[in-house]
Design an enzyme around this catalytic site. Structure first.
Site, PDB file in Angstrom:
ATOM      1  N   ILE A  91     -23.202 -27.098  12.439  1.00 29.70           N
ATOM      2  CA  ILE A  91     -23.102 -28.523  12.118  1.00 29.70           C
ATOM      3  C   ILE A  91     -21.721 -29.082  12.478  1.00 29.70           C
ATOM      4  O   ILE A  91     -21.603 -30.245  12.875  1.00 29.70           O
ATOM      5  CB  ILE A  91     -23.470 -28.803  10.631  1.00 29.70           C
ATOM      6  CG1 ILE A  91     -23.846 -30.268  10.458  1.00 29.70           C
ATOM      7  CG2 ILE A  91     -22.350 -28.426   9.672  1.00 29.70           C
ATOM      8  CD1 ILE A  91     -25.033 -30.722  11.255  1.00 29.70           C
ATOM      9  N   SER A 101     -11.553 -21.289  10.710  1.00 27.44           N
ATOM     10  CA  SER A 101     -12.799 -20.543  10.779  1.00 27.44           C
ATOM     11  C   SER A 101     -12.459 -19.091  11.043  1.00 27.44           C
ATOM     12  O   SER A 101     -11.472 -18.805  11.728  1.00 27.44           O
ATOM     13  CB  SER A 101     -13.681 -21.108  11.908  1.00 27.44           C
ATOM     14  OG  SER A 101     -15.030 -21.178  11.535  1.00 27.44           O
ATOM     15  N   ARG A 102     -13.299 -18.181  10.539  1.00 30.30           N
ATOM     16  CA  ARG A 102     -12.981 -16.761  10.749  1.00 30.30           C
ATOM     17  C   ARG A 102     -13.209 -16.373  12.205  1.00 30.30           C
ATOM     18  O   ARG A 102     -12.487 -15.563  12.766  1.00 30.30           O
ATOM     19  CB  ARG A 102     -13.855 -15.893   9.840  1.00 30.30           C
ATOM     20  CG  ARG A 102     -13.645 -16.137   8.370  1.00 30.30           C
ATOM     21  CD  ARG A 102     -14.781 -15.575   7.564  1.00 30.30           C
ATOM     22  NE  ARG A 102     -16.074 -16.033   8.095  1.00 30.30           N
ATOM     23  CZ  ARG A 102     -17.252 -15.620   7.665  1.00 30.30           C
ATOM     24  NH1 ARG A 102     -17.327 -14.745   6.689  1.00 30.30           N
ATOM     25  NH2 ARG A 102     -18.370 -16.081   8.205  1.00 30.30           N
ATOM     26  N   LYS A 135     -23.659 -31.175   2.787  1.00 27.43           N
ATOM     27  CA  LYS A 135     -24.720 -30.963   1.805  1.00 27.43           C
ATOM     28  C   LYS A 135     -25.231 -29.539   1.965  1.00 27.43           C
ATOM     29  O   LYS A 135     -25.089 -28.982   3.043  1.00 27.43           O
ATOM     30  CB  LYS A 135     -25.854 -31.967   1.974  1.00 27.43           C
ATOM     31  CG  LYS A 135     -26.414 -32.162   3.370  1.00 27.43           C
ATOM     32  CD  LYS A 135     -27.050 -31.069   4.139  1.00 27.43           C
ATOM     33  CE  LYS A 135     -28.218 -30.352   3.502  1.00 27.43           C
ATOM     34  NZ  LYS A 135     -28.864 -29.417   4.510  1.00 27.43           N
ATOM     35  N   ASP A 150     -32.679 -25.998   1.754  1.00 22.40           N
ATOM     36  CA  ASP A 150     -31.558 -26.514   2.570  1.00 22.40           C
ATOM     37  C   ASP A 150     -32.003 -27.761   3.348  1.00 22.40           C
ATOM     38  O   ASP A 150     -31.345 -28.798   3.253  1.00 22.40           O
ATOM     39  CB  ASP A 150     -30.997 -25.425   3.500  1.00 22.40           C
ATOM     40  CG  ASP A 150     -29.838 -25.966   4.316  1.00 22.40           C
ATOM     41  OD1 ASP A 150     -28.724 -26.072   3.785  1.00 22.40           O
ATOM     42  OD2 ASP A 150     -30.069 -26.351   5.490  1.00 22.40           O
TER      43      ASP A 150
HETATM   44  P1  NAP Z   1     -23.390 -22.103  10.290  1.00 16.54           P
HETATM   45  O1  NAP Z   1     -23.774 -22.374  11.710  1.00 16.54           O
HETATM   46  O2  NAP Z   1     -23.637 -20.750   9.729  1.00 16.54           O
HETATM   47  O3  NAP Z   1     -21.877 -22.545  10.156  1.00 16.54           O
HETATM   48  C1  NAP Z   1     -21.127 -22.369   8.988  1.00 16.54           C
HETATM   49  C2  NAP Z   1     -19.807 -21.747   9.361  1.00 16.54           C
HETATM   50  O4  NAP Z   1     -19.055 -21.510   8.174  1.00 16.54           O
HETATM   51  C3  NAP Z   1     -19.983 -20.384  10.014  1.00 16.54           C
HETATM   52  O5  NAP Z   1     -20.093 -20.514  11.422  1.00 16.54           O
HETATM   53  C4  NAP Z   1     -18.751 -19.643   9.600  1.00 16.54           C
HETATM   54  O6  NAP Z   1     -17.778 -19.713  10.641  1.00 16.54           O
HETATM   55  C5  NAP Z   1     -18.196 -20.389   8.394  1.00 16.54           C
HETATM   56  N1  NAP Z   1     -18.182 -19.514   7.213  1.00 16.54           N
HETATM   57  C6  NAP Z   1     -17.108 -19.283   6.406  1.00 16.54           C
HETATM   58  N2  NAP Z   1     -17.400 -18.426   5.454  1.00 16.54           N
HETATM   59  C7  NAP Z   1     -18.679 -18.064   5.651  1.00 16.54           C
HETATM   60  C8  NAP Z   1     -19.535 -17.140   5.002  1.00 16.54           C
HETATM   61  N3  NAP Z   1     -19.127 -16.417   3.942  1.00 16.54           N
HETATM   62  N4  NAP Z   1     -20.795 -17.023   5.459  1.00 16.54           N
HETATM   63  C9  NAP Z   1     -21.227 -17.717   6.536  1.00 16.54           C
HETATM   64  N5  NAP Z   1     -20.445 -18.598   7.207  1.00 16.54           N
HETATM   65  C10 NAP Z   1     -19.179 -18.756   6.759  1.00 16.54           C
HETATM   66  O7  NAP Z   1     -24.142 -23.124   9.309  1.00 16.54           O
HETATM   67  P2  NAP Z   1     -24.460 -24.666   9.570  1.00 16.54           P
HETATM   68  O8  NAP Z   1     -25.843 -24.815  10.052  1.00 16.54           O
HETATM   69  O9  NAP Z   1     -23.364 -25.286  10.334  1.00 16.54           O
HETATM   70  O10 NAP Z   1     -24.485 -25.160   8.052  1.00 16.54           O
HETATM   71  C11 NAP Z   1     -23.294 -25.369   7.321  1.00 16.54           C
HETATM   72  C12 NAP Z   1     -23.573 -26.466   6.315  1.00 16.54           C
HETATM   73  O11 NAP Z   1     -23.980 -27.634   7.022  1.00 16.54           O
HETATM   74  C13 NAP Z   1     -24.729 -26.122   5.348  1.00 16.54           C
HETATM   75  O12 NAP Z   1     -24.421 -26.570   4.071  1.00 16.54           O
HETATM   76  C14 NAP Z   1     -25.909 -26.888   5.928  1.00 16.54           C
HETATM   77  O13 NAP Z   1     -26.839 -27.287   4.924  1.00 16.54           O
HETATM   78  C15 NAP Z   1     -25.219 -28.092   6.518  1.00 16.54           C
HETATM   79  N6  NAP Z   1     -26.008 -28.730   7.597  1.00 16.54           N
HETATM   80  C16 NAP Z   1     -26.559 -27.962   8.600  1.00 16.54           C
HETATM   81  C17 NAP Z   1     -27.376 -28.575   9.570  1.00 16.54           C
HETATM   82  C18 NAP Z   1     -28.021 -27.789  10.692  1.00 16.54           C
HETATM   83  O14 NAP Z   1     -28.764 -28.391  11.506  1.00 16.54           O
HETATM   84  N7  NAP Z   1     -27.813 -26.478  10.849  1.00 16.54           N
HETATM   85  C19 NAP Z   1     -27.609 -29.952   9.509  1.00 16.54           C
HETATM   86  C20 NAP Z   1     -26.980 -30.705   8.513  1.00 16.54           C
HETATM   87  C21 NAP Z   1     -26.190 -30.068   7.557  1.00 16.54           C
HETATM   88  P3  NAP Z   1     -16.803 -18.464  10.856  1.00 16.54           P
HETATM   89  O15 NAP Z   1     -17.674 -17.241  10.976  1.00 16.54           O
HETATM   90  O16 NAP Z   1     -16.067 -18.829  12.089  1.00 16.54           O
HETATM   91  O17 NAP Z   1     -15.947 -18.442   9.600  1.00 16.54           O
END
Ligand code: NAP
Length: 306
Positions: free
Chosen positions: A14, A36-37, A89, A167
């Site tokens: 996101i 970010s990690r 969110k 989610d």
């Molecule tokens: P994601 O791709 O997994 O990204 C989250 C990032 O947070 C990871 O890439 C990771 O980056 C970092 N992070 C730090 N600590 C972490 C841990 N313990 N476990 C996992 N990741 C960790 O997830 P996302 O889809 O972007 O979602 C993140 C938030 O945005 C959620 O709350 C989701 O509901 C919201 N969201 C997502 C979307 C969608 O389409 N996916 C849409 C709207 C809102 P590093 O590994 O580099 O630390």
């Protein structure tokens, strides 16, 4: 007044798809660092942990884009450092956690914006206006999508505090609570939890807003066409929000609502809140999900290979 410096924490899907482009396109903000990690952002200093960033990095408001179950400590660290904070969110993995973040921000005098991106979908305001003048008789939510498409390679969604199908489902609840005048109560819920997962892959909710029955059907196993629909029925007509609030039809006729711009609108609102030194953190959608967990029942589902 120069642009507001801002730092993105959690460079994942996101952050890349929406936050970084929205920040780049908004002259009120200037990205000054990323945390970010593993992920990095070109052209700014990158840090691998929030504590390291807060100790050595350039000052700025923080956009927290990490998963909800790891947000509490990061949010509290940001607020303790006096930073204004935007969070994705769902705002946290429990009501206690978000209440703790809200109280900390209030005590520190920092701005907290707990975002609900779907509330910024272009059809939502018109739906709220339509509801305001009517007596509703029912609401049906169908929110069915393909988890492999929207959460590729993510394991946090299946772990405790990861929400599973709530989610995306909480996005529908964030629209519902923005357009209905009465609080939404959970009457019954069934959640299907796959073997080996901690969170549901599907949920059926039986809700009520005052005397208006509301059903919600959330499912993460829908391939092909995706469905994000809310259908409202009143004594004198129907309204259908589809594509997550991007399209609106009243009595079957499409209504022009403009192009989707949820994240640009979120950053406009964040700048406005910072200017006013006000916070915006509504926990109602999270409360409904928590109530579903308290009142609903879990049933097993087949193991799901992501
Ligand atoms: P994601 O791709 O997994 O990204 C989250 C990032 O947070 C990871 O890439 C990771 O980056 C970092 N992070 C730090 N600590 C972490 C841990 N313990 N476990 C996992 N990741 C960790 O997830 P996302 O889809 O972007 O979602 C993140 C938030 O945005 C959620 O709350 C989701 O509901 C919201 N969201 C997502 C979307 C969608 O389409 N996916 C849409 C709207 C809102 P590093 O590994 O580099 O630390």
């Amino acid at each position: 007044m120069g642009p507001i410096p801002v730092v993105v924490v959690g460079v994942g899907k996101i952050a890349r798809d929406q936050h970084l482009p929205a920040i780049a396109a908004n002259p009120r903000f200037r990205l000054v660092a990323a945390v970010s990690r593993n992920g990095t952002v070109d052209g700014v200093p990158n840090f691998t942990g929030i504590d390291d960033y807060l100790a050595r990095g350039p000052a700025g408001a923080i956009a927290l884009c990490t998963p909800p179950d790891v947000r509490l400590e990061m949010a509290l660290a940001a607020v303790a450092a006096g930073r204004d904070l935007l969070i994705e969110k769902p705002p946290a993995s429990t009501l206690g956690e978000i209440d703790t973040i809200i109280a900390a921000a209030r005590a520190a005098g920092t701005v907290l914006f707990a975002t609900w991106h779907s509330r910024f979908a272009p059809g939502v305001g018109a739906a709220r206006d339509w509801v305001a003048g009517r007596r509703l008789t029912g609401v049906e939510i169908v929110w069915r999508e393909d988890v492999r498409r929207w959460h590729p390679g993510q394991d946090w969604i299946w772990r405790p505090g990861g929400f599973g199908v709530f989610d995306p489902g909480i996005n529908a609840l964030s629209i519902l609570t923005a357009i209905l005048p009465d609080p939404v109560l959970v009457r019954a819920a069934t959640m299907e939890v796959p073997d080996g997962a901690a969170t549901p892959i599907a949920a059926r909710l039986d809700l009520a807003a005052g005397d208006v029955p509301v059903t919600a059907d959330f499912d993460w196993r829908q391939e092909g066409t995706q469905t994000w629909d809310i259908r409202l029925t009143a004594r004198d007509g129907t309204l259908r929000l589809s594509e997550g609030g991007a399209r609106l039809a009243i009595d079957g006729r499409p209504v022009e609502v403009g192009a989707p711009r949820e994240y640009p609108a979120i950053y406009e609102r964040f700048a406005d809140l910072i200017d006013r030194r006000e916070s915006d953190a509504d926990t109602e959608p999270l409360r409904i999900v928590a109530d579903a967990g308290l009142k609903g029942r879990q049933v097993g589902a087949e193991r799901f290979e992501p």
